[in-house]
Scaffold this motif. Structure first.
Motif, short mmCIF file in Angstrom:
data_model
loop_
_atom_site.label_atom_id
_atom_site.label_comp_id
_atom_site.label_asym_id
_atom_site.label_seq_id
_atom_site.Cartn_x
_atom_site.Cartn_y
_atom_site.Cartn_z
N GLU A 139 7.24 10.93 -10.88
CA GLU A 139 7.80 9.67 -10.42
C GLU A 139 8.53 9.97 -9.16
O GLU A 139 9.41 10.94 -9.53
N LEU A 140 8.23 9.63 -8.55
CA LEU A 140 8.97 9.69 -7.19
C LEU A 140 10.79 9.40 -7.34
O LEU A 140 10.31 8.07 -8.16
N SER A 141 11.63 9.08 -6.22
CA SER A 141 12.69 8.88 -7.16
C SER A 141 13.07 7.80 -6.23
O SER A 141 12.31 7.39 -5.26
N LYS B 195 11.70 5.76 -2.27
CA LYS B 195 10.33 4.97 -3.34
C LYS B 195 11.33 3.81 -2.11
O LYS B 195 10.23 3.00 -1.39
N ARG B 196 12.59 3.71 -1.88
CA ARG B 196 13.04 2.11 -1.50
C ARG B 196 12.80 2.60 0.19
O ARG B 196 12.78 1.28 0.62
N ARG B 197 12.79 3.61 0.55
CA ARG B 197 12.78 3.77 2.00
C ARG B 197 11.59 3.53 2.88
O ARG B 197 10.78 3.51 3.65
N CYS B 198 10.96 3.87 1.83
CA CYS B 198 9.46 3.90 2.16
C CYS B 198 8.73 2.69 2.23
O CYS B 198 8.56 1.49 0.98
N LEU B 199 7.37 1.88 3.10
CA LEU B 199 6.46 1.04 2.83
C LEU B 199 5.35 1.74 1.66
O LEU B 199 5.34 2.78 1.36
N TYR B 200 4.70 1.16 0.50
CA TYR B 200 4.10 1.71 -0.28
C TYR B 200 2.78 0.92 -0.15
O TYR B 200 2.70 -0.02 -0.13
N LEU B 201 1.64 2.19 -0.45
CA LEU B 201 -0.15 1.60 -0.34
C LEU B 201 -0.36 2.34 -1.51
O LEU B 201 0.12 3.90 -1.47
#
Lengths: 460, 301
Positions: free
Chosen positions: B194-196, B200-206
């Motif tokens: 699991e990434l921190s 994750k907050r700084r990225c868009l997720y796909l």
């Protein structure tokens, strides 16, 4: 409700469902929506998903809430309105629900299912709730739409044979056609349930539906509250979970691998930089591995929990020195032999379930007797290197608890833990002896896959 | 919207141009790829192995004519390999040569000479740039691919934060280097860890998953155009069936394409039970998975 209000209510609902949506992500979502066109619902959904959902296990929750807050259409939609007008004012609305209409509608559903026409099915689901799921005239506070009623009356599951025949006519193999038919009916049922949620949300406001109709993500679902389909899904999660845990454990072991300074190698390496020791070298540390003894209650109420834990422990076998597993109800039975390397988890589960009979003499859970038997027969399993793990709800049908035996067992092992699948607030209610056993062996609550993963990680 | 280069004009444009580069993206992928360019945010792509996560970054680089800078993550990756490093051997030589020349000029004051090399060894000349710094400093359009970010240690994630949120790198001796032109950042992960939250907050997720049968057939036929339409349909049907089984490792898109190539090379014109049994090793790579597939598909009845 303005657009901003709805957006904020949607985010609140996501947070309420256990997703951590930060303010930064909120702002990102707004920026994403400004960059996107609003004419396609799928695009808006993708935009929200990209900015708000950062974990795939949360996706079903997100989708369910998105459908509630940003519904596909309002009421019966534009299409139904147009159809009503063309039917003529006479019978529109009046003869919407009778035996004849039902038979005709079932024909339509069967046809669409047989063809696999997705668009038609979406429309039929909406029509089905409108015609057969309406419960007019109920008191305020009760919802006037019911997916249950509609599904009972139309009974799409009974259409299986017709769909099957159509699929076989297309030239598919028997079992393949059967699977496909089951899949189509399943997805149609989901559509109908979704449409009922949409209508209720429209009537009573989305917040109400968000609170009652959305299930927690699979890794947060209680073992004891799981339905059959959930259990199946959980079982499929076990191996990915084990893989994640193994990776994490290996990394942590490696991080701790640096032992004391290796003076000789450091000095040698410093020769290439003119005698300045720029890089230090260390001796490797000896890895430490735990021997694990698992003792699990497999009586009806907690059987699932025991099976998941055993599967997870065995999937992580190479992280432990040795694993021995025992099951009990009121008698002890060793099940170590069922877990052969590379065995299929489905078969193992079946074998375990079949072997439950050996763990019971009278079939009523008796922790005291099981502990006594374990000490008599398998005392050699526990040693100064081993950890004892007991799984169960500590509900012993008011029998003798044999605390002294548990004390001796815990004393002969290096560590001992007790995992209880019940919520902490149910401990010590009824015949639960959680508190008294908990005084001897530290007891931890372990209700879902996330908690289980963390606990097993701490063991290794 | 920002003045810097727009990567894609609309989601539809993204889908069309990616398809032109041989990457068939579905609606969500195209929309997210467009957003990553429009919002200038890094894109975190997660999914099982072999569904085209890395390929997405490569396709974006291809269609926009940008250079691909790749940081392959592995356990033990550190700042010196990811960001920048001082060329200390060269620095050591400089110090030694400075002290030699100081002895030659003999009795000058010591302090002055010492400061002489202290200033000069922390300059561009001694800086070795690594992928992250390279991508930040490039003037031309750049796609930065941070591959398999879940393989790194947790500390490296901390290192990425500054790059991902502000597109800048702080070197204590030189100051802060800001991006001349923001790169298009793609991070890929197999979700083994699991990434921190911070990353994750700084990225868009796909999340990329196995495609549906229709799309998979398009992908297979576009990658292996010589394959007969009928065999492709049979292949995709079998792969779909295999994925429904409870396997340790379900076959990925990459493996179905491999299988298509295998069938083509062996000139198999009909994917019957015998053909499947003979070539099952291409898609299933665990003995227990193969045994299960044979049992479930009733290959050797």
């Amino acid at each position: 409700m303005s657009l901003v209000d709805r957006h904020i209510a949607f985010l609140e609902a996501l947070r309420g469902a256990g997703m951590s949506v930060s303010l930064a992500e909120d702002l990102d979502a707004i920026r994403a929506l400004r960059a996107l066109e609003w004419d396609d619902r799928a695009t808006v959904r993708a935009g929200y998903a990209a900015t708000l959902v950062k974990k795939q296990s949360q996706r079903p929750t997100f989708d369910a809430l998105f459908d509630v807050y940003f519904p596909r259409m309002v009421g019966d939609g534009a299409a139904a309105l147009a159809a009503q007008e063309s039917d003529g004012a006479g019978d529109a609305g009046a003869v919407r629900d009778n035996a004849e209409a039902l038979a005709a509608f079932r024909d339509q559903v069967a046809e669409a299912l047989a063809e696999g026409d997705e668009q038609a099915l979406v429309e039929l689901a909406a029509e089905m709730i409108a015609r057969f799921g309406a419960m007019p005239g109920r008191g305020p506070g009760l919802s006037s739409w019911s997916a249950y009623t509609a599904l009972q009356r139309v009974a799409p599951a009974e259409l299986t044979d017709r769909i099957l025949a159509a699929l076989l006519a297309e030239g598919r193999a028997e079992d393949q056609a059967r699977r496909e038919a089951a899949r189509r009916i399943g997805s149609f049922t989901a559509l109908v349930e979704g449409d009922a949620r949409r209508r209720i949300a429209e009537e009573k406001g989305p917040d109400h539906v968000a609170n009652v109709a959305v299930r927690p993500a699979i890794d947060r679902l209680d073992f004891t509250a799981a339905r059959k389909a959930d259990l199946e899904e959980m079982r499929r999660e076990i191996y990915p979970l084990a893989r994640r845990l193994a990776t994490r454990l290996t990394q942590e072991h490696h991080a701790r691998r640096r032992g004391p300074l290796d003076f000789r190698r450091t000095v040698r390496a410093s020769m290439s930089t003119g005698g300045v020791p720029l890089v230090t070298h260390h001796k490797p540390k000896r890895p430490h591995r735990t021997e694990l003894v698992v003792l699990c209650d497999v009586s009806g109420s907690v059987a699932n929990f025991a099976q998941f834990t055993l599967l997870l422990v065995y999937a992580l076998r190479d992280q432990f020195e040795k694993v021995r597993a025992f099951t009990f109800i009121d008698h002890v039975h060793e099940v170590t032999g069922y877990f052969t390397p590379g065995a299929d988890p489905g078969d193992v589960m079946a074998d375990l379930a079949a072997s439950t009979a050996y763990a019971a003499l009278w079939g009523r859970t008796n922790y005291g007797r099981a502990l006594v038997k374990f000490e008599e027969q398998y005392a050699d399993a526990l040693g100064p290197k081993s950890s004892l793990l007991i799984l169960g709800d500590a509900r012993s049908n008011y029998s003798d608890l044999h605390l002294d035996v548990l004390k001796r067992l815990a004393g002969s092992a290096r560590h001992a833990w007790w995992l209880n699948p019940e919520h902490r607030r149910h401990w010590d209610t009824g015949d639960s002896a959680a508190g008294r056993y908990g005084e001897v062996v530290p007891m931890v609550e372990c209700r879902n896959l996330t908690q289980l993963g963390e606990l097993v990680h701490d063991l290794a | 919207m920002p003045s810097s280069p727009t990567w894609f004009a609309t989601p539809a444009d993204a889908a069309a141009r990616l398809a032109g580069a041989g990457y068939l993206a579905d609606g969500a992928t195209a929309t997210t790829a467009y957003l990553a360019g429009a919002l200038e945010k890094p894109l975190l792509v997660e999914g099982p192995a072999g569904v085209g996560k890395t390929e997405l970054a490569k396709a974006v680089a291809r269609v926009s004519g940008a250079e691909l800078v790749r940081l392959q993550c592995y356990e033990g990756l550190d700042e010196a390999r990811a960001l920048y490093e001082w060329n200390y051997k060269k620095q050591l030589l400089r110090i030694q040569s400075a002290s030699v020349s100081r002895e030659a000029t003999a009795t000058t004051t010591r302090a002055g000479a010492a400061e002489g090399w202290d200033e000069s060894i922390f300059t561009e000349e001694f800086l070795l740039t690594r992928p992250l710094l390279t991508a930040i400093r490039r003037e031309e359009p750049t796609v930065l691919l941070i591959d398999e970010v879940d393989k790194t240690d947790v500390e490296v994630e901390g290192l990425l934060l500054e790059v991902l949120s502000d597109f800048q790198v702080t070197i204590p001796e030189l100051g802060t280097v800001s991006a001349a032109r923001r790169p298009y950042v793609v991070l890929t992960s197999n979700a083994t860890r699991e990434l921190s939250e911070a990353v994750k907050r700084r990225c868009l997720y796909l999340h990329l998953d196995y495609p549906d049968a229709e799309r998979e057939r398009e992908i297979v036929t576009s990658q292996v155009p010589d394959l007969e339409e009928r065999v492709a349909a049979q292949l995709v049907a079998t792969i779909t069936r295999l994925r429904e089984l409870d396997l340790k490792k379900a076959p990925s898109i990459a493996e179905s394409v491999d299988w298509a190539r295998t069938l083509l090379a062996l000139e198999i014109g009909d994917l019957d039970d015998a053909a499947i049994t003979a070539t099952l090793g291409v898609v299933l790579k665990h003995a227990s998975d193969q045994a299960r597939a044979v049992k479930e598909l009733r290959l050797r009845a």
